[in-house]
Design a protein around this motif. Sequence first.
Motif, PDB file in Angstrom:
ATOM      1  N   ARG A 107      16.393  21.903 -43.179  1.00 41.27           N
ATOM      2  CA  ARG A 107      15.428  22.273 -44.217  1.00 41.27           C
ATOM      3  C   ARG A 107      15.876  23.511 -44.984  1.00 41.27           C
ATOM      4  O   ARG A 107      15.640  23.635 -46.179  1.00 41.27           O
ATOM      5  CB  ARG A 107      14.057  22.540 -43.601  1.00 41.27           C
ATOM      6  CG  ARG A 107      13.444  21.340 -42.897  1.00 41.27           C
ATOM      7  CD  ARG A 107      12.034  21.658 -42.433  1.00 41.27           C
ATOM      8  NE  ARG A 107      11.213  21.909 -43.581  1.00 41.27           N
ATOM      9  CZ  ARG A 107      10.569  20.951 -44.241  1.00 41.27           C
ATOM     10  NH1 ARG A 107      10.597  19.724 -43.800  1.00 41.27           N
ATOM     11  NH2 ARG A 107       9.879  21.229 -45.307  1.00 41.27           N
ATOM     12  N   GLU A 111      15.403  24.653 -48.850  1.00 41.99           N
ATOM     13  CA  GLU A 111      14.290  25.557 -49.139  1.00 41.99           C
ATOM     14  C   GLU A 111      14.761  26.820 -49.840  1.00 41.99           C
ATOM     15  O   GLU A 111      13.999  27.478 -50.524  1.00 41.99           O
ATOM     16  CB  GLU A 111      13.551  25.930 -47.849  1.00 41.99           C
ATOM     17  CG  GLU A 111      12.602  24.831 -47.414  1.00 41.99           C
ATOM     18  CD  GLU A 111      11.978  25.118 -46.056  1.00 41.99           C
ATOM     19  OE1 GLU A 111      11.180  24.297 -45.610  1.00 41.99           O
ATOM     20  OE2 GLU A 111      12.323  26.146 -45.441  1.00 41.99           O
ATOM     21  N   GLU A 170       8.504  14.069 -42.671  1.00 42.17           N
ATOM     22  CA  GLU A 170       7.267  14.862 -42.751  1.00 42.17           C
ATOM     23  C   GLU A 170       6.038  13.970 -42.681  1.00 42.17           C
ATOM     24  O   GLU A 170       4.929  14.478 -42.634  1.00 42.17           O
ATOM     25  CB  GLU A 170       7.236  15.638 -44.066  1.00 42.17           C
ATOM     26  CG  GLU A 170       8.196  16.807 -44.070  1.00 42.17           C
ATOM     27  CD  GLU A 170       8.074  17.621 -45.350  1.00 42.17           C
ATOM     28  OE1 GLU A 170       7.215  17.303 -46.181  1.00 42.17           O
ATOM     29  OE2 GLU A 170       8.849  18.558 -45.503  1.00 42.17           O
ATOM     30  N   LYS A 172       4.653  12.474 -45.028  1.00 41.24           N
ATOM     31  CA  LYS A 172       3.837  12.954 -46.136  1.00 41.24           C
ATOM     32  C   LYS A 172       2.985  11.842 -46.727  1.00 41.24           C
ATOM     33  O   LYS A 172       1.893  12.076 -47.211  1.00 41.24           O
ATOM     34  CB  LYS A 172       4.749  13.446 -47.274  1.00 41.24           C
ATOM     35  CG  LYS A 172       5.124  14.891 -47.189  1.00 41.24           C
ATOM     36  CD  LYS A 172       4.010  15.760 -47.730  1.00 41.24           C
ATOM     37  CE  LYS A 172       4.398  17.219 -47.754  1.00 41.24           C
ATOM     38  NZ  LYS A 172       3.761  18.009 -46.745  1.00 41.24           N
TER      39      LYS A 172
ATOM     40  N   ASP B  60      -6.713  24.603 -45.642  1.00 41.30           N
ATOM     41  CA  ASP B  60      -6.045  23.309 -45.827  1.00 41.30           C
ATOM     42  C   ASP B  60      -6.924  22.347 -46.624  1.00 41.30           C
ATOM     43  O   ASP B  60      -6.444  21.641 -47.506  1.00 41.30           O
ATOM     44  CB  ASP B  60      -5.719  22.661 -44.465  1.00 41.30           C
ATOM     45  CG  ASP B  60      -4.570  23.373 -43.775  1.00 41.30           C
ATOM     46  OD1 ASP B  60      -3.659  23.839 -44.474  1.00 41.30           O
ATOM     47  OD2 ASP B  60      -4.588  23.467 -42.535  1.00 41.30           O
ATOM     48  N   GLU B 111       4.677  20.790 -50.740  1.00 43.53           N
ATOM     49  CA  GLU B 111       4.939  21.978 -49.929  1.00 43.53           C
ATOM     50  C   GLU B 111       3.872  22.190 -48.868  1.00 43.53           C
ATOM     51  O   GLU B 111       4.109  22.842 -47.863  1.00 43.53           O
ATOM     52  CB  GLU B 111       5.028  23.219 -50.832  1.00 43.53           C
ATOM     53  CG  GLU B 111       6.376  23.325 -51.506  1.00 43.53           C
ATOM     54  CD  GLU B 111       6.432  24.458 -52.513  1.00 43.53           C
ATOM     55  OE1 GLU B 111       7.492  24.640 -53.120  1.00 43.53           O
ATOM     56  OE2 GLU B 111       5.405  25.139 -52.711  1.00 43.53           O
ATOM     57  N   HIS B 112       2.707  21.643 -49.129  1.00 43.27           N
ATOM     58  CA  HIS B 112       1.629  21.872 -48.175  1.00 43.27           C
ATOM     59  C   HIS B 112       1.803  20.981 -46.951  1.00 43.27           C
ATOM     60  O   HIS B 112       1.914  19.770 -47.052  1.00 43.27           O
ATOM     61  CB  HIS B 112       0.281  21.571 -48.835  1.00 43.27           C
ATOM     62  CG  HIS B 112      -0.863  21.731 -47.897  1.00 43.27           C
ATOM     63  ND1 HIS B 112      -1.719  20.713 -47.588  1.00 43.27           N
ATOM     64  CD2 HIS B 112      -1.254  22.783 -47.162  1.00 43.27           C
ATOM     65  CE1 HIS B 112      -2.607  21.141 -46.717  1.00 43.27           C
ATOM     66  NE2 HIS B 112      -2.355  22.388 -46.437  1.00 43.27           N
ATOM     67  N   ARG B 113       1.843  21.617 -45.785  1.00 37.70           N
ATOM     68  CA  ARG B 113       1.946  20.822 -44.557  1.00 37.70           C
ATOM     69  C   ARG B 113       0.679  20.958 -43.739  1.00 37.70           C
ATOM     70  O   ARG B 113       0.246  22.055 -43.439  1.00 37.70           O
ATOM     71  CB  ARG B 113       3.124  21.327 -43.706  1.00 37.70           C
ATOM     72  CG  ARG B 113       4.423  21.038 -44.398  1.00 37.70           C
ATOM     73  CD  ARG B 113       5.597  21.287 -43.480  1.00 37.70           C
ATOM     74  NE  ARG B 113       6.661  21.864 -44.279  1.00 37.70           N
ATOM     75  CZ  ARG B 113       7.657  22.573 -43.802  1.00 37.70           C
ATOM     76  NH1 ARG B 113       7.726  22.822 -42.496  1.00 37.70           N
ATOM     77  NH2 ARG B 113       8.582  23.052 -44.597  1.00 37.70           N
ATOM     78  N   PRO B 115      -1.034  21.187 -40.513  1.00 40.80           N
ATOM     79  CA  PRO B 115      -0.558  21.453 -39.160  1.00 40.80           C
ATOM     80  C   PRO B 115      -1.281  20.564 -38.152  1.00 40.80           C
ATOM     81  O   PRO B 115      -2.473  20.707 -37.946  1.00 40.80           O
ATOM     82  CB  PRO B 115      -0.895  22.936 -38.946  1.00 40.80           C
ATOM     83  CG  PRO B 115      -1.948  23.262 -39.968  1.00 40.80           C
ATOM     84  CD  PRO B 115      -2.026  22.145 -40.974  1.00 40.80           C
TER      85      PRO B 115
END
Lengths: 197, 197
Positions: A107, A111, A170, A172, B60, B111-113, B115
């Motif tokens: 990463r 990044e 991820e 996502k 979040d 970019e938002h992960r 958790p």
Amino acid sequence: MTEKQLQPAKARRAQLRERLIDAAEAAVERGGLAALKAREIALGAGCALGAIYTAFEDLDELILCVNQRTLAQLEKALATGGADGDELRRLGAEYLAYARAEAPRWRALFEHRMPEKPLPEWYARDLDRLFGLLEAPLQRLLPEEPAEALRAKARTLFSAVHGIVLLGLEEKLQPTPASALDAELSAFIATFERGLR
Amino acid sequence: MTEKQLQPAKARRAQLRERLIDAAEAAVERGGLAALKAREIALGAGCALGAIYTAFEDLDELILCVNQRTLAQLEKALATGGADGDELRRLGAEYLAYARAEAPRWRALFEHRMPEKPLPEWYARDLDRLFGLLEAPLQRLLPEEPAEALRAKARTLFSAVHGIVLLGLEEKLQPTPASALDAELSAFIATFERGLR
């Protein structure tokens, strides 16, 4: 200062750089760029905080040195296979495996953003060598393609594979079991290869 | 409390949520997730810092509400075209154009992960609708493909296009003029389409 006195100073600086890169690499390996703190790196390398900036132009240069080691690892992981017809799929699978195994440092390759500066030449050269691994099988599929176009195609294909690996790992877009991601990536590259022929 | 007394409290909370999303959206639009500071958002929404956590489960959830608005913008940008043979290429070009025009909020989508939490159902549904735009032209190319496989293919193709846009806009791999990126992305999707046929 005589040449003789200069040499040890140069050698000491080179050793300090190595120790700092080692410490920074350990931090990135553990927690990615977020784990990279100048104070802790100096502590790890056994030097004063300010010494970082005598050994490196700035933190960006130190990060690029760590990323250069990651590129070398990645190149080694990718460069193991033979040159058969499934070469692109094999490279894709190895890339995914590396990203899984070394997630934080992988990463960190992406990044890190160089603010307003082009990539230094020594780093760009290592990137070029890495993409060369993709250009070779692409050239076998497209023997007529001019070198510049092949270069661009290799980078585009890399970016596409990177996107699939990134969003897949991820999760996502949807929950993605490892075996499903493996299969999707492989099918994707196979489709792309068919389209090239 | 009676039903009558409950309603205004519910409405007040809904209004507070809207104001907080507005303030967070403005911050993300300006500087991405890095610009999102709870204190400033509370100030922008005219409430106490702690009120954020009465209106939202956590930060979040607030970020996902901003990202939901971005998904709606993106869907609107993508959903404008007709259903001709170049539909996938058109979608790719629109995606690239949106990422260029709205870089900070587009980046915030990825970019938002979350958790350790799965995406909430209301957000996953909006994502699904967005990918539906890709599934339709894929289905025309692959009329025999089962629905689940089409779903997965749409997400994989999206991820590939995303990777090309991401690394291309950041010029991570090489200097990439806008016109070269447009052409590479279009050629890539055309190759993939050929491979599907």
